[in-house]
Enzyme design. Sequence first.
Site, PDB file in Angstrom:
ATOM      1  N   HIS A 279     -49.107  17.039  34.595  1.00 54.80           N
ATOM      2  CA  HIS A 279     -49.339  18.440  34.934  1.00 54.80           C
ATOM      3  C   HIS A 279     -48.226  19.034  35.783  1.00 54.80           C
ATOM      4  O   HIS A 279     -48.282  20.217  36.125  1.00 54.80           O
ATOM      5  CB  HIS A 279     -50.666  18.599  35.691  1.00 54.80           C
ATOM      6  N   LYS A 506     -51.970  32.586  43.280  1.00 57.08           N
ATOM      7  CA  LYS A 506     -51.755  31.162  43.011  1.00 57.08           C
ATOM      8  C   LYS A 506     -51.426  30.483  44.338  1.00 57.08           C
ATOM      9  O   LYS A 506     -51.172  31.151  45.339  1.00 57.08           O
ATOM     10  CB  LYS A 506     -50.652  30.926  41.984  1.00 57.08           C
ATOM     11  N   ARG A 507     -51.446  29.162  44.318  1.00 59.42           N
ATOM     12  CA  ARG A 507     -51.105  28.404  45.517  1.00 59.42           C
ATOM     13  C   ARG A 507     -49.756  28.874  46.057  1.00 59.42           C
ATOM     14  O   ARG A 507     -48.823  29.111  45.290  1.00 59.42           O
ATOM     15  CB  ARG A 507     -51.060  26.916  45.158  1.00 59.42           C
ATOM     16  N   LYS A 512     -43.189  28.860  43.290  1.00 60.75           N
ATOM     17  CA  LYS A 512     -43.963  29.946  42.693  1.00 60.75           C
ATOM     18  C   LYS A 512     -43.434  31.316  43.134  1.00 60.75           C
ATOM     19  O   LYS A 512     -43.787  32.340  42.578  1.00 60.75           O
ATOM     20  CB  LYS A 512     -45.443  29.793  43.041  1.00 60.75           C
ATOM     21  N   THR A 617     -52.275  28.863  34.491  1.00 60.84           N
ATOM     22  CA  THR A 617     -53.467  29.303  33.753  1.00 60.84           C
ATOM     23  C   THR A 617     -53.897  30.706  34.160  1.00 60.84           C
ATOM     24  O   THR A 617     -54.556  31.393  33.378  1.00 60.84           O
ATOM     25  CB  THR A 617     -54.643  28.324  33.963  1.00 60.84           C
ATOM     26  N   LYS A 621     -55.509  34.067  31.922  1.00 64.49           N
ATOM     27  CA  LYS A 621     -56.686  34.853  32.300  1.00 64.49           C
ATOM     28  C   LYS A 621     -56.329  36.333  32.401  1.00 64.49           C
ATOM     29  O   LYS A 621     -57.085  37.197  31.938  1.00 64.49           O
ATOM     30  CB  LYS A 621     -57.245  34.342  33.633  1.00 64.49           C
TER      31      LYS A 621
END
Length: 775
Positions: A279, A506-507, A512, A617, A621
């Site tokens: 992952h 997100k985290r 990111k 993900t 969504k």
Amino acid sequence: TLSNAVRNIGMGGEYEQALLQFGHKLEEVEAEEKDAGLGNGGLGRLASCFLDSSATLDLPVWGYGLRYKYGLFKQRIEDGLQTEIAEDWLDMSNPWEVRRSQVTYPVKFFGEVQNGKWVGGEQLSATAYDVPIPGYNTANTISLRLWNVESESIRFDLESFNSGKHLAAHKSQINAEDLCSVLYPGDDSSEGKELRLRQQYLLVSASIQDIVATFKRRQLAQVGKINWQSFPEKVSVQMNDTHPALSAPELMRILMDEEGLDWKAAWKIVGKTCNYTNHTILPEALEAWNMEVMDTLLPRHMEIIRRMDKEFRSSLKRVAGESQDDFQARLENMAILKDVDPFTLKKPEKKVKAGYRLSGAPAEEEEGNALPDPVVRMANMSVISAKNVNGVAALHTEIVKAETFNDYFNLWPEKFQNKTNGVTPRRWLAWCNPELSAVITKWLGTEEWISDLTLLKGLEQHAESPELHAEWREAKLATKTRLADYVKEKTGYDIPVSSMFDTQIKRIHEYKRQLLNIMAVAYRYKKIKAMSASERKEVVPKVVMIGGKAFATYVQAKRIVQLIVAVAKKINNDSEIGDLLKVVFIPNYNVSVAEVLIPGTDVCQQISTAGMEASGTSNMKFMMNGSLTIGTLDGANVEIREEAGPEHFFLFGATADEIPVIREVRAAGNFVPDPLFTETMDYIKSGVFGETFEELLGSLEGNEGFGRGDYFCVGHDFPSYVEQLEAVDEHWKDQDKWVTSSIINTANSGKFSSDRTIDQYANEIWGVKPHSVKL
């Protein structure tokens, strides 16, 4: 959750009416339910989607996990800083779980190995708690089995208690309960690292014992005897990332030590049973455990792992044209154990002699320096022991094959597959966005899309219909109003629903690139401040929302949160700017928050450094709910852009192939930052947002080194990012064009249903068929 369960079984209306008779509204009762503190970020939410799809597809699948009492943490913002407190999701108990007091397994640590048997040491008891997962439009309900370690009375030291040593009397009980207290406990200390390893083995040992016990019970009931050769035909174990990597040696231990199989027979079974999903390609997430700690904590497993490593090393052969040095380097890269004596597979007893380098060890580990501590590489062990290895997006899988596990791919190309992630359309569209779902059902003329998301493609032919546009806008306004109410309740900020809602959730992590986002916000603010009144009339009003948790020990991530909060405070209190720009940090991001944020978003930010996000993900969504995306060619963004069409996706930034070159240029001192980037850096450093944030911004300066050199290429991508943000603004100004793009995104999101993903796992990896329950 209540909301998901009653709708999956088709009884939402009945439950609503029943509750009304008691004077309660269904949505009010649903709001009282706390999110389970079981998973971290996207991986935990992905697992939930996979279980929902497995149940819906009538597949005989079980999930396993730990019953974390305090979860990851509950995030609060106090004095502009993130603080953490324990989750309280179990304070009032969990009405969904069923405690299986008769399903318990011993889990052992420490001790020693005598004649191939693990003896002595500390033994705990893992108890099963089952959480039902009902499928949609089916009688099938599967289980998520969670393991808990409870304080047994035998662990209470009555003698110490009676002598006045009250805390000491509870020590053994506390140590046992610690195993299921916190998800991802801080691992900066040796105690923290050991606790994480103990948690991983607890999960693996209890789960593998349960799988074996179930197999034996069913074999005896169905055929009267146990045929171990049929085990891989009946069982498939999917190791999600490296946390359950000990599954292979644990299954080996049980088959050999408890069931009497020899090594060859046991290894054959393991090699046909275990599968590994990678992952992430982040080095720190591939996990390498200190071998000395593992020798102490799991002595029998280390015997097994050493033999696994020894047999792998002996099986590896030189390929045509490969020199001995290149072969040795390849072997050390692929081996399970790193920095060990190649003959004993233990820590070398003396330093490397001058002029000789132990293959695989850093060059500086030569005479005069201590050798590094040997480690067990969990990702390597997972690949070696797995029948199948898969990535979770097309780009990610190619990186896995070409870079992360290239030597293994060259050796076993047949092992590697791609399984692009997906999300459940029930929770993430049908149930969380009832307004848009009603519009979709009306225009498609069926609710079948809820279980066959490819039917959404039928919306595309109506993408420019004025009637559909009007209904689409009305549905979006309802979700934005709900989101604005939520923001007001949680933060006190008023946000205008007529503005563009721009969201990144997100985290919090440097790759990111929430830092890139908030720097662009600072630049936008500076630009608006410099405008005349007439120029400001042309500005697209925007609300920027950022949500996510920074790990408690991740200092740089917490500094990013601090900057976001500071920027929000400054901008939201600037009366001169008014509603042209609002910034909100959404605290304590979790599933329930996402169910409000995602439907109400106009454009989402998927802006990670290319090549570093395995899949993502939230991007799926958002797409399902009609959000447009600004993003890099990273993870599943690549496939989202392909499905939606490039004209409905705002692309910026370097590609995965270009990132290493950019870093090399930076390291050589040849990177010249764009003036926009320098201007923004200087603006933030000026203290306009209350502080200069020198320590945070210092990571974007210099050429190389830990915490320096802009490793995540924020400076490089900044100008193209700002350019595409301006393109988003222009697109927004033509609302018909925007709504058409929104409809097209939803219409082309069918590929990203977790039903498709799980169907591929079932057919191409697990070899399981649907099995419907007959009532």
